[in-house]
Design an enzyme around this catalytic site. Structure first.
Site, PDB file in Angstrom:
ATOM      1  N   PHE A 307      31.702   7.372  19.812  1.00 58.84           N
ATOM      2  CA  PHE A 307      31.287   7.680  21.175  1.00 58.84           C
ATOM      3  C   PHE A 307      30.742   9.095  21.259  1.00 58.84           C
ATOM      4  CE2 PHE A 307      34.230   4.230  21.869  1.00 58.84           C
ATOM      5  CZ  PHE A 307      33.714   3.545  22.961  1.00 58.84           C
ATOM      6  N   ASP A 308      29.605   9.241  21.934  1.00 56.26           N
ATOM      7  CA  ASP A 308      29.163  10.558  22.372  1.00 56.26           C
ATOM      8  C   ASP A 308      30.125  11.000  23.477  1.00 56.26           C
ATOM      9  OD1 ASP A 308      27.415  12.817  22.861  1.00 56.26           O
ATOM     10  OD2 ASP A 308      26.787  11.736  24.658  1.00 56.26           O
ATOM     11  N   LYS A 309      30.214  12.285  23.712  1.00 57.06           N
ATOM     12  CA  LYS A 309      31.101  12.774  24.766  1.00 57.06           C
ATOM     13  C   LYS A 309      30.414  12.827  26.118  1.00 57.06           C
ATOM     14  CE  LYS A 309      32.062  17.148  25.472  1.00 57.06           C
ATOM     15  NZ  LYS A 309      31.871  17.307  26.951  1.00 57.06           N
TER      16      LYS A 309
END
Length: 617
Positions: A307-309
């Site tokens: 996941f990207d933040k």
């Protein structure tokens, strides 16, 4: 004529040929023979299939379509034209369904190239001229106006500038840059016009590199191989062996033909595409767009989730995190006064403050005598109350913080947040803290993904480690990778993919290369058609994380249904082959029986449409 149109035309020809042949056979019209019509309608399918098999064989692929070719050819040679046309319809119908299942979703670079900088404003002794970005040379002095994209990488010449770097770094808040700082192409001027010196040509700048990485990662992806092809090397020799034994034992070639006809693997050709169509349609009802059956199959097999933040695990903007107020002050009343004042501002925080006030159903007033101090804050009057809001220096000057405000200042000292100080009259009344807040459903989504078989969860972000750790403390993560450039994100995804099938979830343009490099890329596309949406295999239209878990569950269920249909279809076909080898089934009866098997597996495959859990509020 493209392949999709050709396949539909072949299906129409086969169906019309069968219908006309039946009509001629029933009416005895003219001198025409039904067999001739059925043969004529079958031949185009045979020729097209033969060419397709040769082409696939040339590139190293070999599928179960060969059985259909053998059965149709043998039927024509043995004068069983009715059986041949029925098999032709089965095969042609399967290819048309497969076209729909794939969706032919092309991963173009259109969104990236549409956003690419096209012009630059170059300064010279004669003034400022607008030139194509390709004409910018290293050392040129450029003017970047408010709201414009930076055309190339460069060095800031003015004292300061405010930049929206979210498209390149993923950082949600505008960044302040000082003279001499490096500026990157593709970022947006979020403040007033400034001057910069070009330090790279357009094709060597940051944004162009992102475009190239997306293109390279997409090209590197292997093409989707139909589920049916995996059984090809086993099915074809077994079918030929059984039919050969039946012919040898009985001395009747028609018996061998019957075996070939009932072995025509339409459950393989039809079941997976129909189930995939159902799964893709079911997902679309829940705001999940899957780019064909390849994306769905890859998602079903994912075991690692990256996941990207910013904008993915978090909201991706400056949201109100906490309000510290002076003793005796009402937080809602203070927020109402602040939001009323901020109506006169165009600052990035103004919308966030207004949203927070609306969420609490606060009634705002009209501000007056408002004066804005760019980059520092506002002063004005709200309901005859003098209010100042902004930086600590603007509101307090050199006064010390009161005791009640010190704990908050210590708590957020090293955090990537914005602190808005609010004074009523000349006394500090409260401090509002804004930052990148966690998505409301992030924890539940990660829990559901683990229950669905995701064994490893990674957060991959371009933000600094402090911001990453603040979010990670709230979630059950296995690995955190911070300060990652687009190239480092791709490298991290490739490393994870080497260990297990990997799903990458992101929303920014900086995530596009990583999305394309993953086994399956999932783009959070609620905010518009971005480069990440173009690079991804799956697009989530809702501004929530929950659909990511829904997408995985739908994909797994769909793939399971497809496998069930294939196994059941093959088992029934195997029983029919035994019966045909024993002379219990004629070629025409075998073709009709095979149609019955096809209907059964299609009905089972259509269960993929029946999952009603998606579409939550």
């Amino acid at each position: 004529m493209n392949e999709s149109t050709l396949r539909r035309a072949l299906l129409v020809i086969a169906i019309l040929g069968l219908a006309i042949g039946v009509a001629v056979w029933r009416t005895g019209f003219g001198s025409l023979e039904a067999g001739t019509i059925w043969t004529a309608a079958t031949l185009p399918v045979v020729v097209a299939l033969a060419i397709s098999i040769l082409r696939d064989f040339w590139i190293g692929r070999f599928g179960v379509d060969a059985i259909a070719l053998v059965s149709m050819s043998a039927a024509l040679l043995l004068g069983q034209s009715l059986a041949a046309i029925v098999v032709a319809i089965m095969y042609a119908g399967g290819t048309v369904l497969e076209d729909f299942a794939r969706g032919r979703a092309e991963r173009s670079l259109k969104a990236l190239t549409d956003r690419s900088p096209r012009v630059a404003h170059r300064k010279s002794t004669q003034g400022t001229e607008t030139i194509p970005v390709e004409d910018v040379n290293v050392g040129d002095h450029l003017l970047v106006r408010a709201g414009e994209l930076l055309p190339v990488d460069g060095i800031l010449l003015d004292a300061s500038a405010s930049l929206d770097e979210s498209a390149v770094t993923g950082e949600p808040l505008p960044e302040r840059r000082s003279a001499g700082d490096l500026l990157r192409s593709g970022t947006v001027n979020a403040g007033e016009a400034f001057s910069m010196r070009a330090s790279a040509l357009s094709e060597q700048s940051t944004y162009a590199a992102i475009v190239r990485m997306v293109a390279a990662a997409q090209t590197a992806k292997a093409p989707f191989i139909r589920m049916a092809d995996r059984f090809a090397l086993f099915l074809l020799p077994v079918t030929l062996l059984v039919s050969g034994i039946a012919w040898y034992v009985s001395g009747d070639p028609i018996r061998a033909l019957a075996v070939l006809v009932v072995a025509t693997p339409c459950p393989l050709i039809l079941a997976a595409p129909v189930a995939f169509i159902g799964g893709v349609s079911r997902a679309a009802h829940g705001g999940i767009l899957m780019k064909g059956s390849a994306a769905l199959e890859a998602l079903a097999q994912a075991r690692t989730a990256i996941f990207d933040k910013t904008g993915t695990l978090t909201i991706g903007g400056a949201e109100l995190i906490e309000i510290d107020v002076a003793p005796g002050r009402d937080p809602d009343e203070l927020l109402r006064l602040l939001a009323s004042l901020e109506q006169a501002s165009h600052h990035v925080l103004a919308d966030s403050i207004a949203r927070a006030a609306r969420a609490r159903h606060l009634l705002l007033s009209h501000p007056c005598d408002v004066r804005e101090y760019r980059g520092a804050g506002l002063k004005g009057q709200v309901e005859n109350v003098s209010i100042a809001a902004g930086s600590r220096h603007l509101v307090l000057a050199h006064k010390p913080l009161p005791a009640w405000a010190r704990s908050g200042e210590d708590r957020y000292r090293d955090e990537p947040v914005l602190r808005v100080f609010v004074a009523l009259g000349k006394r500090l009344a409260g401090v509002f803290t804004f930052g990148d807040a966690l998505q409301a459903d992030a924890r539940d989504t990660l829990d559901e993904l683990r229950q669905a078989g995701i064994q490893r969860v990674v957060m991959l972000t371009g933000d600094d480690s402090v911001a990453a750790k603040r979010i990670s403390r709230l979630l059950d993560l296995d690995v955190i990778v911070a300060n990652a450039t687009p190239a480092e994100k791709v490298a991290a995804v490739e490393a994870e993919k080497a260990q297990a099938p990997t799903m990458m979830v992101g929303d920014g343009i900086n995530d596009a290369p990583a999305l394309a490099a993953a086994t399956v890329g999932v783009a959070m596309g609620a905010r518009g058609a971005t480069a990440s949406s173009e690079a991804a295999d799956v697009i989530i239209l809702a501004d929530r994380l929950q659909p990511v878990a829904d997408a995985v569950r739908i994909a797994q269920r769909t793939r399971a249904i497809a496998l069930q249909s294939i196994i059941a279809g093959l088992a029934l076909s195997a029983l029919a082959m035994v019966a045909a080898a024993m002379g219990q089934i004629t070629p025409v009866a075998g073709a009709l029986l095979q149609e019955g098997i096809d209907v059964a597996v299609i009905l089972n495959a259509l269960r993929a449409l029946g999952d009603g859990r998606v579409g939550r509020a």
